[in-house]
Design a protein around this motif. Structure first.
Motif: not given
Length: 405
Positions: A109-110, A116, A207, A216, A218
């Motif tokens: 997850n973000d 994600n 995300a 997003v 990462v």
């Protein structure tokens, strides 16, 4: 990775890391497999096979079995029919192949707790699905809590920006494999470009909150990882070892050996080292001109140049995207390093009529299969027959990036 129509679908992985990028050709109709040129032993050897694949319709596909486990548990699933690809990075598995294990794999997850999801970008297609953590086992080796991609459209609708890259290969029929094992020479599948926000981010990672997904940033360690580079040993590269193939046959068995120079069965010996240039390619001299090229077990043919540069005729249906000369044509090209050492090697190869090859309904391994790829040499699976091909990983896992053979 590169292939053609239903006899193979994906092209070489688009790599954002270090501005490396590869391209491919392809098209086609039927998807598509002696003794090894070297010995293999030592508990670091994984069986591989070129054959028709899990959908029974793949030409020159190289497959293996990968065991995926919920991290730190004995809850595991052995997944066969996973394509072995030296030009992509990380493990990608169809959710249908994982079965109920999919629900046991922790979701990445973000910072806001949104899952994600990756749009894995190949040159002419994409894979869409969440990033989850899993333990990965092959032969006697294990990588713990590795970020992988589960190919699954149910997590969120595929964003328009992702779909614009190419069709999404989301199931066995379209992919022709239960997954892809990317063992190219990078550790993470996108690198620094995907770790930064803004216009320079190439949009691999999203995300998703409900049906809304946004690109997003990462970190490189949270991106999908080459699992071999995370083994506790024999983790600095791989050797793809396949026997010579004299003609079209149903299948061919070989070995994927982990490590380079770590055991008696993976020494470089007299193999020449070909370091890539800044585009991730070696150099190929053909008919007096120099082109960029790469060694790609995930491509199912020699994909090179075009009809005007080669004198080869393209195929009519059902083998569009391949070459169909009136009779077999022999060629010679010379590979050299893209940078560093002045390694050179002359390659002799033959291209045959793909429609005639595919008319043999019992054969799925074709050492003379070729197709167009304007401006580039994609040395696909036929190149690997009869060779030990080394792929050395980047630091800190190995002393690469380089290929050697």
């Amino acid at each position: 990775m590169n292939s053609a129509s239903t006899r193979a679908q994906l092209c070489a992985f688009v790599v954002a890391a270090v501005a490396f990028s590869t391209a491919c050709g392809g098209g086609g109709s039927r998807s598509s497999s002696g003794s090894s040129p070297g010995s293999s032993s030592g508990g670091n050897t994984q069986a591989i096979v070129a054959n028709a694949g899990p959908d029974n319709n793949y030409a020159n596909g190289l497959f293996t079995t990968v065991t995926v486990c919920a991290p730190g548990t004995s809850s595991c699933q052995s997944i066969n029919g996973v394509l072995v690809d030296t030009e992509s990075f990380g493990l990608r598995v169809l959710s249908s192949a994982l079965g109920t294990l999919n629900n046991s794999l922790p979701q990445q997850n973000d910072a806001s707790g949104n899952p994600n999801v990756e749009c894995a970008q190949f040159v002419d297609s994409v894979l869409w699905g969440p990033v989850k953590n899993a333990d990965i086992m092959m032969a006697g080796e294990k990588a713990s809590s590795v970020p992988i991609q589960v190919v699954d459209s149910s997590v969120a609708a595929i964003p328009a920006a992702c779909k614009s890259i190419g069709p999404a290969e989301q199931d066995l029929k379209s992919l022709g494999a239960n997954g892809i094992l990317g063992i190219g020479f990078f550790i993470s599948d996108c690198g620094g470009a995907c770790a930064t926000a803004g216009a320079q981010n190439p949009g691999f990672y999203y995300a998703c909150s409900g049906s809304s997904c946004s690109v997003v940033a990462v970190s490189t360690t949270q991106q999908v990882q080459n699992p071999v580079a995370l083994f506790s040993r024999d983790n600095n590269g791989v050797v793809v070892q396949l026997p010579s193939v004299g003609g079209s046959v149903p299948s061919v068995s070989g070995s994927l050996i982990f490590g380079i120079g770590t055991q008696s069965n993976n020494a470089l010996g007299s193999a020449q080292i070909f370091r890539p240039d800044n585009n991730g390619n070696l150099k190929t001299l053909f008919n007096g001109a120099t082109y960029e090229g790469f060694l790609d077990s995930g491509s199912n043919a020699y994909f090179f140049l075009n009809t005007s540069a080669t004198g080869l005729s393209g195929c009519a249906s059902p083998a569009e995207g391949f070459y169909c000369p009136a009779s077999p044509m022999g060629f010679t090209a010379t590979n050299s390093a893209g940078s560093g050492l002045a390694a050179t090697n002359t390659v002799h190869f033959t291209i045959d009529n793909a429609n005639q090859l595919f008319s043999n309904t019992t054969a799925f391994v074709f050492p003379t299969l070729g197709g167009p790829n304007p401006g580039l040499f994609d040395w696909g699976l036929p190149f690997f027959f009869g060779r030990n091909v080394f792929v050395a990983f980047e630091s800190p896992a190995g002393s690469g990036p380089y290929w050697a053979y």
